[in-house]
Write a protein that holds these residues in place. Structure first.
Motif, mmCIF file in Angstrom:
data_model
loop_
_atom_site.group_PDB
_atom_site.id
_atom_site.type_symbol
_atom_site.label_atom_id
_atom_site.label_comp_id
_atom_site.label_asym_id
_atom_site.label_seq_id
_atom_site.Cartn_x
_atom_site.Cartn_y
_atom_site.Cartn_z
ATOM 1 N N ALA A 14 9.357 25.879 32.560
ATOM 2 C CA ALA A 14 9.640 25.012 33.694
ATOM 3 C C ALA A 14 8.856 25.486 34.920
ATOM 4 C CB ALA A 14 11.136 25.008 33.991
ATOM 5 N N GLY A 15 8.260 24.520 35.610
ATOM 6 C CA GLY A 15 7.462 24.829 36.779
ATOM 7 C C GLY A 15 5.979 24.974 36.499
ATOM 8 N N ASP A 16 5.639 25.096 35.230
ATOM 9 C CA ASP A 16 4.229 25.236 34.844
ATOM 10 C C ASP A 16 3.507 23.895 34.913
ATOM 11 O OD1 ASP A 16 4.514 27.803 32.230
ATOM 12 O OD2 ASP A 16 4.534 27.921 34.417
ATOM 13 N N SER A 17 2.197 23.997 34.713
ATOM 14 C CA SER A 17 1.339 22.812 34.653
ATOM 15 C C SER A 17 0.702 22.718 33.270
ATOM 16 C CB SER A 17 0.247 22.877 35.717
ATOM 17 O OG SER A 17 0.797 22.901 37.017
ATOM 18 N N LEU A 18 0.328 21.492 32.915
ATOM 19 C CA LEU A 18 -0.311 21.257 31.630
ATOM 20 C C LEU A 18 -1.154 19.998 31.754
ATOM 21 C CD1 LEU A 18 -0.269 22.490 28.720
ATOM 22 C CD2 LEU A 18 1.457 20.753 28.158
ATOM 23 N N GLY A 65 4.338 11.975 41.925
ATOM 24 C CA GLY A 65 4.167 13.172 42.732
ATOM 25 C C GLY A 65 3.962 14.436 41.926
ATOM 26 N N ARG A 66 4.228 14.375 40.628
ATOM 27 C CA ARG A 66 4.049 15.551 39.767
ATOM 28 C C ARG A 66 2.925 15.341 38.745
ATOM 29 N NH1 ARG A 66 7.886 17.054 36.316
ATOM 30 N NH2 ARG A 66 8.766 14.955 36.044
ATOM 31 N N MET A 82 -0.202 17.287 34.461
ATOM 32 C CA MET A 82 1.228 17.405 34.727
ATOM 33 C C MET A 82 1.504 18.716 35.437
ATOM 34 S SD MET A 82 2.657 16.043 31.043
ATOM 35 C CE MET A 82 1.870 17.367 30.135
ATOM 36 N N SER A 83 2.252 18.665 36.502
ATOM 37 C CA SER A 83 2.617 19.870 37.236
ATOM 38 C C SER A 83 4.119 19.873 37.500
ATOM 39 C CB SER A 83 1.834 19.966 38.543
ATOM 40 O OG SER A 83 2.150 18.865 39.377
ATOM 41 N N SER A 84 4.616 21.016 37.921
ATOM 42 C CA SER A 84 6.057 21.173 38.182
ATOM 43 C C SER A 84 6.881 20.620 37.029
ATOM 44 C CB SER A 84 6.436 20.470 39.492
ATOM 45 O OG SER A 84 5.694 20.964 40.577
ATOM 46 N N LEU A 85 6.508 21.023 35.841
ATOM 47 C CA LEU A 85 7.157 20.477 34.653
ATOM 48 C C LEU A 85 8.623 20.885 34.579
ATOM 49 C CD1 LEU A 85 4.204 20.879 32.189
ATOM 50 C CD2 LEU A 85 5.443 18.743 32.592
ATOM 51 N N LYS A 86 9.419 19.973 34.036
ATOM 52 C CA LYS A 86 10.856 20.171 33.898
ATOM 53 C C LYS A 86 11.236 20.070 32.416
ATOM 54 C CE LYS A 86 11.498 17.647 38.239
ATOM 55 N NZ LYS A 86 12.171 16.477 38.880
ATOM 56 N N PRO A 87 12.342 20.673 32.030
ATOM 57 C CA PRO A 87 12.769 20.534 30.625
ATOM 58 C C PRO A 87 12.902 19.081 30.188
ATOM 59 C CG PRO A 87 13.983 22.298 31.687
ATOM 60 C CD PRO A 87 13.174 21.623 32.768
ATOM 61 N N GLU A 88 13.290 18.206 31.094
ATOM 62 C CA GLU A 88 13.428 16.788 30.740
ATOM 63 C C GLU A 88 12.094 16.081 30.515
ATOM 64 O OE1 GLU A 88 14.820 18.389 33.342
ATOM 65 O OE2 GLU A 88 14.909 17.081 35.123
ATOM 66 N N ASP A 89 10.987 16.772 30.786
ATOM 67 C CA ASP A 89 9.669 16.215 30.458
ATOM 68 C C ASP A 89 9.304 16.455 28.993
ATOM 69 O OD1 ASP A 89 8.552 17.361 33.666
ATOM 70 O OD2 ASP A 89 9.021 15.285 33.103
ATOM 71 N N THR A 90 10.127 17.198 28.285
ATOM 72 C CA THR A 90 9.872 17.474 26.867
ATOM 73 C C THR A 90 9.867 16.183 26.068
ATOM 74 O OG1 THR A 90 10.801 19.696 26.968
ATOM 75 C CG2 THR A 90 10.778 18.614 24.817
#
Length: 126
Positions: A14-18, A65-66, A82-90
């Motif tokens: 979480a918080g990483d970028s990809l 925004g992310r 993708m930045s500021s990734l969250k678990p719900e982005d899985t």
């Protein structure tokens, strides 16, 4: 007709970028409006964002925004940063395309797209 191949998925915190890529083969990629969708287990495939032939973009509120979509017509590739990734982005992330006439058109319903990639898995750990 165009074939689409996504790449760049993986496991991040979480918080990483990809950054994901979608390479298109076939003719006239520049004539295609492109979109990104995602599908989490047990859920419907949902819209993430889209880009027109001219580079105009539109995003789902959940990623605005992310995430950033861009395209490089010389490389026949569309990107999803993708930045500021969250678990719900899985989810499994898919790119999609359709040939369009108007350069500013984009689409946010999966039914509007004719071509799909095979998807790439993105997993965000908490």
């Amino acid at each position: 007709q165009v074939q689409l191949v996504e790449s760049g998925g993986g496991l991040v915190q979480a918080g990483d970028s990809l950054s994901l890529s979608c390479a298109a083969s076939g003719r006239a990629f520049s004539n295609y409006a492109m979109g990104w969708f995602r599908q989490a287990p047990g859920k419907d495939r949902e819209f993430v964002g889209a880009i027109s032939r001219s580079g105009r973009t539109y995003y789902a509120n959940s990623v605005k925004g992310r995430f950033t979509i861009s395209r490089d017509n010389a490389k026949n590739t569309v990107y999803l940063q993708m930045s500021s990734l969250k678990p719900e982005d899985t989810a499994v992330y898919y790119c999609a395309g359709r040939s369009v006439y108007y350069t500013s058109s984009f689409y946010f319903k999966k039914e509007d797209y004719d071509y799909w990639g095979q998807g790439t898995q993105v997993t965000v750990s908490s």
